[in-house]
Design a protein around this motif. Structure first.
Motif, PDB file in Angstrom:
ATOM      1  N   VAL A 134       0.862  -1.189   0.000  1.00  0.00           N
ATOM      2  CA  VAL A 134       0.000   0.000   0.000  1.00  0.00           C
ATOM      3  C   VAL A 134       0.895   1.235   0.000  1.00  0.00           C
ATOM      4  CG1 VAL A 134      -1.752   1.312   1.254  1.00  0.00           C
ATOM      5  CG2 VAL A 134      -1.858  -1.199   1.210  1.00  0.00           C
ATOM      6  N   LEU A 135       0.764   2.045  -1.039  1.00  0.00           N
ATOM      7  CA  LEU A 135       1.596   3.238  -1.204  1.00  0.00           C
ATOM      8  C   LEU A 135       0.729   4.495  -1.221  1.00  0.00           C
ATOM      9  CD1 LEU A 135       4.207   2.288  -3.959  1.00  0.00           C
ATOM     10  CD2 LEU A 135       4.728   3.039  -1.641  1.00  0.00           C
ATOM     11  N   THR A 136       1.050   5.434  -0.338  1.00  0.00           N
ATOM     12  CA  THR A 136       0.374   6.745  -0.345  1.00  0.00           C
ATOM     13  C   THR A 136       1.381   7.881  -0.262  1.00  0.00           C
ATOM     14  OG1 THR A 136       0.111   6.672   2.069  1.00  0.00           O
ATOM     15  CG2 THR A 136      -1.724   5.845   0.745  1.00  0.00           C
TER      16      THR A 136
ATOM     17  N   ALA B 145      -6.577   2.206   2.030  1.00  0.00           N
ATOM     18  CA  ALA B 145      -6.727   0.839   1.517  1.00  0.00           C
ATOM     19  C   ALA B 145      -8.012   0.171   1.996  1.00  0.00           C
ATOM     20  CB  ALA B 145      -5.514   0.005   1.911  1.00  0.00           C
ATOM     21  N   VAL B 146      -8.515   0.574   3.161  1.00  0.00           N
ATOM     22  CA  VAL B 146      -9.803   0.046   3.632  1.00  0.00           C
ATOM     23  C   VAL B 146     -10.943   0.679   2.842  1.00  0.00           C
ATOM     24  CG1 VAL B 146     -11.408  -0.014   5.582  1.00  0.00           C
ATOM     25  CG2 VAL B 146      -8.987  -0.555   5.934  1.00  0.00           C
ATOM     26  N   LYS B 147     -10.843   1.979   2.640  1.00  0.00           N
ATOM     27  CA  LYS B 147     -11.907   2.700   1.936  1.00  0.00           C
ATOM     28  C   LYS B 147     -12.048   2.231   0.495  1.00  0.00           C
ATOM     29  CE  LYS B 147     -13.665   7.353   0.998  1.00  0.00           C
ATOM     30  NZ  LYS B 147     -13.426   8.821   1.167  1.00  0.00           N
ATOM     31  N   ASP B 148     -10.926   1.954  -0.181  1.00  0.00           N
ATOM     32  CA  ASP B 148     -11.025   1.545  -1.591  1.00  0.00           C
ATOM     33  C   ASP B 148     -11.264   0.036  -1.752  1.00  0.00           C
ATOM     34  OD1 ASP B 148      -8.521   0.241  -1.429  1.00  0.00           O
ATOM     35  OD2 ASP B 148      -7.428   1.925  -2.292  1.00  0.00           O
ATOM     36  N   GLY B 149     -11.409  -0.664  -0.625  1.00  0.00           N
ATOM     37  CA  GLY B 149     -11.802  -2.066  -0.675  1.00  0.00           C
ATOM     38  C   GLY B 149     -10.678  -3.071  -0.748  1.00  0.00           C
TER      39      GLY B 149
END
Length: 325
Positions: free
Chosen positions: A274-276, A295-299
């Protein structure tokens, strides 16, 4: 044999409205978008508004986490807030968050481990929950690093941003295996010999000033991958798991080159990382919960997924956490 685990009920985040792009920085100092992206992977960062404090960011993230978890603030009896940029020398910024949420019971305190702060805060809350001292906790990472940057130093001012992220943890009985939901293991380290490589050159007890962030970038990079991977191997050993079992790797978002090198050494596929960092920059203690929330919000991260967290920060401090969502 059952075990009490700290299970994540929900997560949330908050970013200030103001976005500072690389192009804007290039107009102020001797740098360029190409140079910043090539060396760090960062394209923009968020900057807190005048009068917008770390506590304000933390409260917004906490409210988002509570809403996502579907629980009332009054059910929280512990708040652990990781930050290196508190509103005041004292009291703890956590008590300001506690008061703003209308909570007048339990305990709230700050924890300072710089960029590793969220991992240290998770481990601290986890121990309180598992021993039965508290039942439900808010763990928050919140920073306004823009307030401690020397904006004439291109080696540091391009790296950092402001933001906050939070998770709600609840102590729940689980079967007692690596298939349990919740925090499975945490591993923390520190070594004060490396202080001069990443520090702030001020403080109330020394200079009576806030000071500015100073960093020896090459030295930090040199130590980062080895330290990070060591505590991750410890997590695998403690749980009988391996890199192949990991569904998602959520590292501290400091530098894309460090993240890529760590994932490569651990044999974690790029699509599991996961990269932000490109959008947020390095938000210190806030970076992991911010990335989790994305990553939770986008599923991507779903219930039952095995999630690996890691961070390294000034001190040096570093740590890992392995949890099943």
């Amino acid at each position: 044999m059952t075990a009490l685990r700290s299970v994540v009920l929900g997560c949330g985040s908050y970013l200030p409205q103001r976005i500072l792009t690389n192009a804007e920085l290039a107009a102020r100092i001797d740098t360029s978008d190409e140079w910043i992206v090539q060396r760090t992977g960062i394209r923009q960062r968020h900057i807190a508004a005048e009068g917008e404090f770390t506590s304000h960011l933390a409260v917004n993230a906490a409210r988002a986490a509570l809403a996502h978890a579907g629980v009332d603030a009054q059910s929280i009896d512990l708040i652990v807030l990781a930050t290196s940029t508190p509103d005041n020398t004292f009291p703890a910024t956590a008590v300001a968050v506690q008061n703003e949420l209308g909570i007048h019971h339990g305990a709230a305190f700050d924890l300072q481990a710089v960029c590793s702060g969220f991992i240290f805060a998770l481990a601290t809350a986890d121990n309180f929950l598992r021993c039965g001292a508290y039942k439900r906790a808010l763990v928050i990472g919140a920073e306004t690093f823009s307030r401690i940057l020397d904006w004439s130093d291109r080696g540091t001012c391009v790296l950092f941003g402001d933001g906050a992220g939070a998770v709600v943890l609840e102590a729940q009985p689980q079967p007692g295996s690596s298939l349990d939901r919740g925090l499975l293991t945490t591993h923390l380290r520190s070594d004060g010999r490396h202080k001069s490589k990443l520090y702030v050159d001020g403080g109330p007890g020394s200079t009576r000033t806030v000071g500015y962030l100073r960093m020896e970038g090459r030295e930090v990079f040199k130590h980062a991958v080895g330290m990070i991977t060591d505590v991750i191997y410890d997590a695998f050993k403690a749980t009988g798991t391996s890199a192949a079992d990991i569904d998602w790797f959520v590292p501290h978002q400091a530098n894309k080159r460090i993240i890529d090198a760590s994932a490569h050494k651990l044999h974690i596929a790029p699509e599991k990382v996961v990269l932000t960092v490109d959008l947020h920059g390095n938000t210190s203690a806030a970076s992991i919960p911010l990335a989790l929330a994305v990553a939770v919000k986008d599923g991507r991260i779903r219930k039952g997924d095995l999630v690996l967290l890691e961070a390294m920060g000034g001190g040096f401090t570093w740590g890992s956490a392995l949890l099943r969502w």
